[in-house]
Design a protein around this motif. Sequence first.
Motif, mmCIF file in Angstrom:
data_model
loop_
_atom_site.group_PDB
_atom_site.id
_atom_site.type_symbol
_atom_site.label_atom_id
_atom_site.label_comp_id
_atom_site.label_asym_id
_atom_site.label_seq_id
_atom_site.Cartn_x
_atom_site.Cartn_y
_atom_site.Cartn_z
ATOM 1 N N PHE A 110 0.441 -1.127 0.297
ATOM 2 C CA PHE A 110 0.127 -0.197 0.371
ATOM 3 C C PHE A 110 0.636 1.370 -0.170
ATOM 4 O O PHE A 110 0.508 2.200 -0.673
ATOM 5 N N SER A 111 2.339 1.114 0.859
ATOM 6 C CA SER A 111 2.605 2.444 0.656
ATOM 7 C C SER A 111 3.992 2.317 -0.544
ATOM 8 O O SER A 111 3.555 3.505 -0.655
ATOM 9 N N ASN A 112 3.566 1.266 -1.329
ATOM 10 C CA ASN A 112 5.144 1.184 -2.264
ATOM 11 C C ASN A 112 4.425 2.000 -3.625
ATOM 12 O O ASN A 112 4.378 3.029 -4.376
ATOM 13 N N GLY A 113 2.838 1.996 -3.469
ATOM 14 C CA GLY A 113 1.859 2.060 -4.500
ATOM 15 C C GLY A 113 1.250 3.832 -4.243
ATOM 16 O O GLY A 113 1.142 4.396 -5.414
ATOM 17 N N VAL A 114 0.549 3.951 -2.762
ATOM 18 C CA VAL A 114 -0.347 5.031 -2.747
ATOM 19 C C VAL A 114 1.523 6.961 -2.977
ATOM 20 O O VAL A 114 0.906 7.491 -3.078
ATOM 21 N N MET A 115 2.620 6.478 -1.701
ATOM 22 C CA MET A 115 3.187 7.593 -2.154
ATOM 23 C C MET A 115 4.002 7.544 -3.617
ATOM 24 O O MET A 115 3.623 9.075 -3.654
ATOM 25 N N PRO A 116 4.127 7.291 -4.700
ATOM 26 C CA PRO A 116 4.375 8.030 -5.652
ATOM 27 C C PRO A 116 3.166 8.235 -6.418
ATOM 28 O O PRO A 116 3.625 8.928 -7.118
ATOM 29 N N LEU A 117 2.018 7.807 -6.166
ATOM 30 C CA LEU A 117 0.775 8.087 -6.686
ATOM 31 C C LEU A 117 0.723 9.594 -6.467
ATOM 32 O O LEU A 117 -0.193 10.526 -6.626
ATOM 33 N N ILE A 118 0.788 9.952 -4.801
ATOM 34 C CA ILE A 118 0.535 11.099 -4.292
ATOM 35 C C ILE A 118 1.447 12.292 -4.503
ATOM 36 O O ILE A 118 0.677 13.584 -5.613
ATOM 37 N N MET A 119 2.543 11.500 -5.077
ATOM 38 C CA MET A 119 4.198 12.334 -5.675
ATOM 39 C C MET A 119 3.057 13.019 -7.301
ATOM 40 O O MET A 119 3.329 14.189 -7.491
ATOM 41 N N VAL A 120 3.005 11.652 -7.818
ATOM 42 C CA VAL A 120 2.951 12.304 -9.458
ATOM 43 C C VAL A 120 1.347 13.206 -9.475
ATOM 44 O O VAL A 120 1.537 14.436 -10.756
ATOM 45 N N THR A 121 0.415 12.916 -8.886
ATOM 46 C CA THR A 121 -0.270 13.453 -8.374
ATOM 47 C C THR A 121 -0.642 15.207 -8.676
ATOM 48 O O THR A 121 -1.493 16.073 -9.492
ATOM 49 N N ALA A 122 0.084 14.846 -7.375
ATOM 50 C CA ALA A 122 0.546 16.379 -6.911
ATOM 51 C C ALA A 122 1.818 17.530 -8.322
ATOM 52 O O ALA A 122 1.307 19.274 -8.078
ATOM 53 N N VAL A 123 2.377 16.712 -9.017
ATOM 54 C CA VAL A 123 3.140 17.290 -10.004
ATOM 55 C C VAL A 123 2.505 17.573 -11.003
ATOM 56 O O VAL A 123 1.862 18.852 -11.747
ATOM 57 N N VAL A 147 13.073 17.958 -16.390
ATOM 58 C CA VAL A 147 12.803 18.535 -15.247
ATOM 59 C C VAL A 147 12.834 17.875 -13.627
ATOM 60 O O VAL A 147 12.660 16.857 -13.599
ATOM 61 N N PRO A 148 13.786 18.062 -12.194
ATOM 62 C CA PRO A 148 13.581 17.746 -11.266
ATOM 63 C C PRO A 148 12.160 16.807 -10.940
ATOM 64 O O PRO A 148 12.006 16.357 -9.626
ATOM 65 N N TRP A 149 11.197 17.585 -10.925
ATOM 66 C CA TRP A 149 9.789 17.134 -10.476
ATOM 67 C C TRP A 149 8.847 16.762 -11.093
ATOM 68 O O TRP A 149 7.481 16.729 -10.920
ATOM 69 N N VAL A 194 9.782 11.991 -10.503
ATOM 70 C CA VAL A 194 9.129 11.652 -8.982
ATOM 71 C C VAL A 194 9.056 10.099 -8.482
ATOM 72 O O VAL A 194 9.498 10.163 -7.733
ATOM 73 N N LEU A 195 8.478 9.679 -9.428
ATOM 74 C CA LEU A 195 8.342 8.492 -9.091
ATOM 75 C C LEU A 195 9.022 7.632 -9.916
ATOM 76 O O LEU A 195 9.029 6.658 -8.408
ATOM 77 N N ILE A 196 9.989 7.732 -10.382
ATOM 78 C CA ILE A 196 11.213 6.476 -10.322
ATOM 79 C C ILE A 196 12.076 6.564 -8.930
ATOM 80 O O ILE A 196 12.529 5.595 -8.180
ATOM 81 N N LEU A 197 12.473 7.931 -9.198
ATOM 82 C CA LEU A 197 13.022 7.933 -8.025
ATOM 83 C C LEU A 197 12.611 7.493 -6.421
ATOM 84 O O LEU A 197 13.326 7.072 -5.157
ATOM 85 N N THR A 198 11.115 7.834 -6.459
ATOM 86 C CA THR A 198 10.414 7.389 -4.908
ATOM 87 C C THR A 198 10.779 5.999 -4.906
ATOM 88 O O THR A 198 10.641 5.613 -4.181
ATOM 89 N N MET A 199 10.096 4.973 -6.325
ATOM 90 C CA MET A 199 10.137 4.180 -5.639
ATOM 91 C C MET A 199 11.634 2.956 -5.616
ATOM 92 O O MET A 199 11.456 2.141 -4.942
ATOM 93 N N GLY A 200 12.803 3.865 -6.366
ATOM 94 C CA GLY A 200 13.965 3.384 -6.218
ATOM 95 C C GLY A 200 14.403 3.437 -4.936
ATOM 96 O O GLY A 200 16.054 3.050 -4.179
ATOM 97 N N LYS A 201 13.789 4.685 -4.188
ATOM 98 C CA LYS A 201 14.512 5.171 -2.698
ATOM 99 C C LYS A 201 15.745 5.757 -2.814
ATOM 100 O O LYS A 201 16.032 5.397 -2.044
ATOM 101 N N LEU A 202 15.308 6.164 -3.493
ATOM 102 C CA LEU A 202 16.486 7.522 -3.891
ATOM 103 C C LEU A 202 16.286 8.942 -3.475
ATOM 104 O O LEU A 202 15.034 8.897 -4.181
ATOM 105 N N ASP A 203 17.657 9.980 -3.497
ATOM 106 C CA ASP A 203 17.252 11.374 -3.887
ATOM 107 C C ASP A 203 17.838 12.077 -4.887
ATOM 108 O O ASP A 203 18.804 11.368 -5.939
ATOM 109 N N HIS A 204 17.158 12.634 -5.250
ATOM 110 C CA HIS A 204 17.995 13.749 -6.211
ATOM 111 C C HIS A 204 19.273 14.360 -6.211
ATOM 112 O O HIS A 204 20.122 14.160 -7.843
#
Length: 208
Positions: free
Chosen positions: A64-77, A165-167, A172-182
């Motif tokens: 659930f966490s792996n699915g929802v967090m990228p979804l929130i980030m993508v919809t925000a962007v 671009v960074p945003w 955002v999705l691939i970095l979030t799912m890969g637990k990486l930072d910019h």
Amino acid sequence: AGMDRENAPNIIAAILPIVVGVVLINFAKLPPIYGLGISVILCILLFYRSIPSGELVPALNEGFSNGVMPLIMVTAVVGIAQVVAQTDAFDVVKNQLLTFSSTSKVATAVSVVGITNVMALICGSASGAIAMTLDMFSEAWLSAGLDPEWIHRVVVTASGGFDTVPWNSFVVLILTMGKLDHKRSYMPIFWVSLMAPILIALLGVFFV
């Protein structure tokens, strides 16, 4: 969550929930929330024996966490891009780009790459940039004598530049799912997914 490798599901069982989800959503026209829900239930039934005792709930929580967090980030962007497109500033930029003209065919060809990337930067989306660029500028470029097939190819190629671009939602999705930072991971993306498409699109100017 751990998994009992001795009781791991075979490849058919592993891909079946994905296939079921795709069929239900795309062919049976079931709303995505129901199609995905049925796929999740199917996963539980098929993989229940493979999950160690007491690990089912943690596995569901992690999924659930792996699915929802990228979804929130993508919809925000995406939401930000839609808001920007409705502002007066966006209209000013659009009108300035529309007034751009040149008597040189080569200069106009270079402008195809530049304008497409401006739109990609504003939209934060390659597909959005393609749609908006062709809708607003294709007639002017055709009037300047550019070949429609050339315009299409260069716009599609160039749109993959400043959309990264960074945003950008995909970044955002691939970095979030890969637990990486910019800070550690964006530069390789910059060279491969931002600079390379722009340079390739500019090469197309020589074939205008």
